[in-house]
Scaffold this active site. Sequence first.
Site, short mmCIF file in Angstrom:
data_model
loop_
_atom_site.label_atom_id
_atom_site.label_comp_id
_atom_site.label_asym_id
_atom_site.label_seq_id
_atom_site.Cartn_x
_atom_site.Cartn_y
_atom_site.Cartn_z
N GLU A 1 5.56 4.44 7.30
CA GLU A 1 5.85 6.00 6.65
C GLU A 1 6.40 6.90 6.75
O GLU A 1 6.14 7.60 8.05
CB GLU A 1 3.95 6.22 6.40
CG GLU A 1 3.48 4.76 5.77
CD GLU A 1 2.03 5.12 6.63
OE1 GLU A 1 1.27 4.45 5.31
OE2 GLU A 1 1.24 5.99 7.42
N THR B 1 1.02 -0.98 0.04
CA THR B 1 0.40 -0.29 0.07
C THR B 1 1.37 1.12 0.20
O THR B 1 1.32 1.57 -1.00
CB THR B 1 -1.30 -0.04 1.11
OG1 THR B 1 -0.90 0.08 1.99
CG2 THR B 1 -1.88 -0.70 1.01
N LYS C 1 4.02 -6.94 3.51
CA LYS C 1 4.23 -5.58 3.16
C LYS C 1 3.75 -4.68 4.83
O LYS C 1 3.56 -5.34 6.30
CB LYS C 1 2.83 -5.67 1.81
CG LYS C 1 1.31 -5.55 2.98
CD LYS C 1 1.13 -5.11 4.09
CE LYS C 1 0.42 -3.49 3.07
NZ LYS C 1 0.33 -2.44 3.87
N THR D 1 -7.03 10.99 -0.65
CA THR D 1 -7.03 11.76 -1.47
C THR D 1 -5.48 11.53 -2.49
O THR D 1 -6.45 11.64 -3.51
CB THR D 1 -7.09 12.82 -1.07
OG1 THR D 1 -6.49 13.25 -0.28
CG2 THR D 1 -9.05 13.43 -0.71
N THR E 1 -1.88 -1.84 9.58
CA THR E 1 -1.89 -3.00 7.77
C THR E 1 -0.79 -3.88 7.30
O THR E 1 0.08 -3.10 6.77
CB THR E 1 -2.97 -2.02 6.94
OG1 THR E 1 -1.83 -1.05 6.24
CG2 THR E 1 -4.30 -2.48 6.82
N ASN F 1 -0.14 10.39 6.01
CA ASN F 1 -1.70 10.14 6.74
C ASN F 1 -3.36 11.04 6.35
O ASN F 1 -4.27 11.20 6.35
CB ASN F 1 -1.46 9.91 8.12
CG ASN F 1 -0.99 8.30 7.40
OD1 ASN F 1 -1.46 7.29 7.94
ND2 ASN F 1 0.57 8.35 8.09
#
Length: 412
Positions: free
Chosen positions: A285, A162, A188, A412, A199, A407
């Site tokens: 991230e 992702t 992942k 979007t 996730t 995040n």
Amino acid sequence: MLEETKQLIDSEMTILNEGDVASPQGFVAGGLHVGLRREKNDFGWLYSSVPANCAAVYTQNAFKAAPLQVTEASINLEHKLSAVVINSAIANACTGERGLEDAKQTQNWVASKLHIPEHEIAVASTGLIGEFLPMDKISFGVDNINIYNESQSENFNEAILTTDTNTKHIAVEVEIDNKIVTVGGTCKGSGMIHPNMATMLGFMTTDANVGVDDLNYLLKGSVDDTFNMITVDGDTSTNDMVILLANGESKSTMLTQSHPDWEKFANAVKYVSEYLAKSIARDGEGATKLIKAHVTGAQTKEQNNIIAKTIVGSSLVKTAVHGCDPNFGRIAASIGYGDQTVNPSDINVWLCGHLLVKNGMINEYDELDLKAKMEQDTIDIHAVVGDTEHQSTAYGCDLSYDYVKINALYRT
């Protein structure tokens, strides 16, 4: 399967540097783009030539995603799997009865395509929570599963991602009873990482011959020491799952905990599990640094684990690391609220090799030298909190401006 180069770790284990979940004999993996994401592969499959013994652990989030519920029920029937299918982009979580039916429908389609029982098929999803799967695209993916092409596992490694910035995979070899046994893995995870079994999805395979009970014992121990010792942002996902498959295709003798080479095999599984877990933490991230916290001396192993994970999970520690700020107080404070039974006068803390805290108080150190060392991409924290022999290592990452940006704009 990716082209593999071998690197000898020690006299007992060899790394296949480009290895992955399809490296063990009898496993094939692949993937393709079905339109869930804009361009990249978003649908993948893993297939075993014979039904494989299976062990699995799942998220403890009350909002357990539909694919996990269906997979867990299927595995519990015989603890065997022949195939795993996964989609990215949409998590199929918080989707009620329709989500469950969509996961079961995927199983049904795969069973018809591969001529295997539905309960031997695991389904997994990762991505945005709360949206339904576009089943026409899932159907297209199932129709195009190819279990005869052994050179496409890199497509699987990409299809499960992702917000990850890179694929995460490895395989190792060990010799058992004059047979080469391989353990491989692909995973992942980048955000929503604080497993407790983000996730986070992990798939590990081996061509060893291992019974279900021993496989479950091995997986639980490995996960507790690796995947459950990482954190990126403190959020436990609805879709966390780790699966370990053993299909016996190496034709090795049955491996049990009483086998003289059990520890060699267990170490191989642990190595793969730890490598994958660290890869997730390193790819948090917006992350720029991996944080490694090694803690010794707590009263119990559980307390030791909690302290280590609290250090790498502290937002204040993470931001200090991002700014290369040797703020000893943030580390000491995280230890103190991680385990309120510790005695501050027993605590010593090293940061990048510098003794920052001695007997619970600040120790003189060369700040310029330490700040320079904190520029490196791996930050080592070592904390001694007592005099027992318990040891734990947790992995996390720094908290950067990009984490908020990623995040804030996720939908979007």
